[in-house]
Design a protein around this motif. Structure first.
Motif, PDB file in Angstrom:
ATOM      1  N   GLN A   1       1.004  12.623   1.281  1.00  0.00           N
ATOM      2  CA  GLN A   1       0.040  12.963   0.236  1.00  0.00           C
ATOM      3  C   GLN A   1       0.178  12.028  -0.962  1.00  0.00           C
ATOM      4  O   GLN A   1      -0.807  11.721  -1.627  1.00  0.00           O
ATOM      5  N   ALA A   2       1.404  11.545  -1.234  1.00  0.00           N
ATOM      6  CA  ALA A   2       1.591  10.604  -2.339  1.00  0.00           C
ATOM      7  C   ALA A   2       0.971   9.252  -2.005  1.00  0.00           C
ATOM      8  O   ALA A   2       0.373   8.604  -2.868  1.00  0.00           O
ATOM      9  N   VAL A   3       1.095   8.826  -0.750  1.00  0.00           N
ATOM     10  CA  VAL A   3       0.472   7.568  -0.328  1.00  0.00           C
ATOM     11  C   VAL A   3      -1.041   7.643  -0.537  1.00  0.00           C
ATOM     12  O   VAL A   3      -1.675   6.687  -1.008  1.00  0.00           O
ATOM     13  N   GLN A   4      -1.619   8.798  -0.229  1.00  0.00           N
ATOM     14  CA  GLN A   4      -3.056   8.984  -0.433  1.00  0.00           C
ATOM     15  C   GLN A   4      -3.383   9.115  -1.922  1.00  0.00           C
ATOM     16  O   GLN A   4      -4.308   8.468  -2.422  1.00  0.00           O
ATOM     17  N   ALA A   5      -2.615   9.938  -2.628  1.00  0.00           N
ATOM     18  CA  ALA A   5      -2.899  10.188  -4.050  1.00  0.00           C
ATOM     19  C   ALA A   5      -2.750   8.928  -4.895  1.00  0.00           C
ATOM     20  O   ALA A   5      -3.523   8.715  -5.836  1.00  0.00           O
TER      21      ALA A   5
END
Length: 335
Positions: free
Chosen positions: A209-213
């Protein structure tokens, strides 16, 4: 108005005022206001607090964090905020127990399961370790992954050692340095400016989710999936001790009934949901998922062992049965 009526009216007024008295908590959230921790999990918890205290305790989240991420406990101690959340690594050497969930190759792929296991371990072994604030909960987010920014996935110690990597500060950075990688380390929030500029050709320490965010998918070509995650990050939720003491024992008990494991599970489950959504977006983003070679996973596990050895020593120095804590935590995960 006769004297009797005046006394009765005054008593009724005072009684009504006491009954209507409310405590409003300023609940700080250091993530951006749009992050689900600030916009979903903590607001839902505030609603639950108001429900179980029958409206006697309410809460509000400021539109912007009142302090930087490392200063959350200081802000709560000073009364700038009444409740906040902080990465457990920021407590320094005074807090050892919750770092059990941050040991390499110890966790699981379920943030909810890890969060429940961590809170149960806290209650069993280090419930009183954090004593400058009132601890409300502890939780674990979805685990970090290993990503390649080139067309060649990383699936051996040699692959990892030959890369220049952005790595989350702390144990992961130490592991990568030990293996010979060129390491550029910074807080996660500043990872984009390094990764997007092509300064590195791989990254380690961010969950999906951090890679996406952080909008890193366009710069990421593959991820290596291990049978046991490399690393996970744990956090604590806490309140100002004086503010907590102002609450009645009944309201304290009511708030803890919707905090503790319940709040930990809520954070973990929401992180799981976000991680699943990010992984579902991998194909469209052109990110390949590569199963880790067992030999690579075994070699990396062995190379990372010094981190847990260091934590076990720190736990012993703190008067804690580190191996017992670790065994209990992993047994809870197994359930």
């Amino acid at each position: 108005m006769n004297k009797t009526l005046i006394v009765a009216t005054l008593a009724l007024t005072l009684g009504t005022t006491a009954a209507d008295a409310k405590t409003r908590l300023l609940v700080n959230c250091f993530w951006p206001s749009s992050h689900f921790a600030c916009s979903e999990v903590l607001p839902a918890w505030i609603d639950e607090v108001e429900r179980v205290t029958e409206g006697r305790v309410t809460g509000i989240i400021p539109p912007k964090s009142v302090a930087p991420p490392p200063d959350q406990v200081a802000a709560v101690q000073k009364g700038i905020a009444d409740v906040s959340v902080m990465f457990n690594g920021f407590f320094g050497e005074s807090v050892t127990g919750p770092l059990v969930a941050m040991q390499p190759f110890v966790g699981s792929n379920s943030a909810e399961a890890m969060s429940r296991a961590l809170w149960r371990t806290n209650r069993e072994f280090f419930a009183d370790e954090i004593d400058t604030v009132q601890l409300l909960s502890q939780f674990v987010i979805s685990p970090a992954e290993l990503y390649s920014q080139t067309d060649t996935p990383m699936n051996s110690i040699e692959d990892l050692a030959g890369r220049k990597m952005w790595v989350l500060p702390g144990p992961l950075a130490e592991i990568a340095k030990k293996l010979g990688s060129g390491v550029v380390s910074s807080p996660a929030v500043s990872s984009n400016e390094i990764i997007s500029r092509g300064v590195v050709d791989g990254h380690l320490g961010l969950d999906p989710q951090a890679v996406q965010a952080f909008q890193l998918m366009p710069y990421t070509k593959s991820t290596t999936a291990f049978s046991t995650p490399i690393y996970s990050t744990s956090f604590s939720v806490f309140a100002n001790s004086d503010k907590w003491a102002e609450l009645s024992p009944e309201d304290q008990e009511a708030i803890m009934s919707v905090s503790g494991e319940a709040l930990a599970a809520a954070f973990g489950a929401r992180w799981d949901k976000a991680a699943a959504a990010a992984v579902a977006a991998y194909p469209e983003a052109g990110i390949e998922v590569v199963e880790a070679d067992p030999a690579f996973e075994a070699a990396l596990t062995e190379a990372a062992a010094f981190v847990t050895e260091g934590w076990l020593k720190a736990a012993a120095d703190a008067g804690m049965d580190g191996q017992g804590v670790l065994d209990f935590y992993t047994s809870q995960l197994a359930q």
